[in-house]
Design a protein around this motif. Structure first.
Motif, short mmCIF file in Angstrom:
data_model
loop_
_atom_site.label_atom_id
_atom_site.label_comp_id
_atom_site.label_asym_id
_atom_site.label_seq_id
_atom_site.Cartn_x
_atom_site.Cartn_y
_atom_site.Cartn_z
N THR A 64 3.58 -5.76 -2.38
CA THR A 64 4.47 -6.17 -1.29
C THR A 64 4.08 -5.44 -0.01
OG1 THR A 64 6.11 -4.44 -1.67
CG2 THR A 64 6.40 -6.51 -2.90
N SER A 66 6.21 -4.20 2.06
CA SER A 66 7.07 -3.03 2.20
C SER A 66 6.52 -1.83 1.42
CB SER A 66 8.50 -3.34 1.79
OG SER A 66 8.56 -3.77 0.46
N HIS A 67 5.94 -2.08 0.24
CA HIS A 67 5.35 -0.97 -0.51
C HIS A 67 4.10 -0.46 0.19
CE1 HIS A 67 4.69 0.92 -4.71
NE2 HIS A 67 4.77 1.79 -3.76
N GLN A 69 3.68 -0.46 3.34
CA GLN A 69 4.17 0.31 4.48
C GLN A 69 4.58 1.72 4.05
OE1 GLN A 69 4.19 -0.87 7.84
NE2 GLN A 69 4.32 1.35 8.05
N LEU A 70 5.18 1.86 2.87
CA LEU A 70 5.53 3.19 2.37
C LEU A 70 4.28 4.05 2.18
CD1 LEU A 70 8.25 2.29 -0.28
CD2 LEU A 70 8.60 3.53 1.87
N TRP A 79 -0.30 0.82 10.97
CA TRP A 79 -0.61 -0.44 10.30
C TRP A 79 -1.95 -1.00 10.77
CZ3 TRP A 79 0.80 -2.85 6.11
CH2 TRP A 79 0.45 -4.18 5.94
#
Length: 102
Positions: A64, A66-67, A69-70, A79
């Protein structure tokens, strides 16, 4: 010497494997450049140390954004610095779910 052709499925699997390994080395290089250990960064990305090790070995890939991004946040990496690597590793990123290789 006659060489047998590689089937498209085998070639695609090899590309996914090579891309995952390349991405893992990129993550490892970023971690080492930051001067952090796996045990320091894994919790920052909501991961177990063993999962981060698998990521660096090319045996696991976040499925994902979001993962991802973590992981970037844990590495203190913007990014856009990751974007080129994600494009190079497109075969693994476009594979549904996590990538596991033994």
């Amino acid at each position: 010497m006659k060489v047998a052709p590689i089937s498209p499925a085998v070639f695609a699997e090899y590309r996914r494997y090579a891309s995952a390994r390349l991405f893992g080395r990129f993550i490892q290089g970023a971690r080492l450049a930051r001067g952090c250990s796996i045990t320091e960064l894994a919790p920052l990305a909501c991961m177990e140390s063993s999962d981060w090790e698998a990521l660096e070995e090319g045996q696991w890939f976040p499925d994902t954004i979001s993962h991802m991004q973590l992981i970037l946040d844990a590495l203190a990496m913007p990014w856009d610095a990751m974007a080129e690597m994600l494009l190079l590793c497109d075969p693994v990123w476009n594979t549904p779910g996590s990538v596991h290789y033994s």
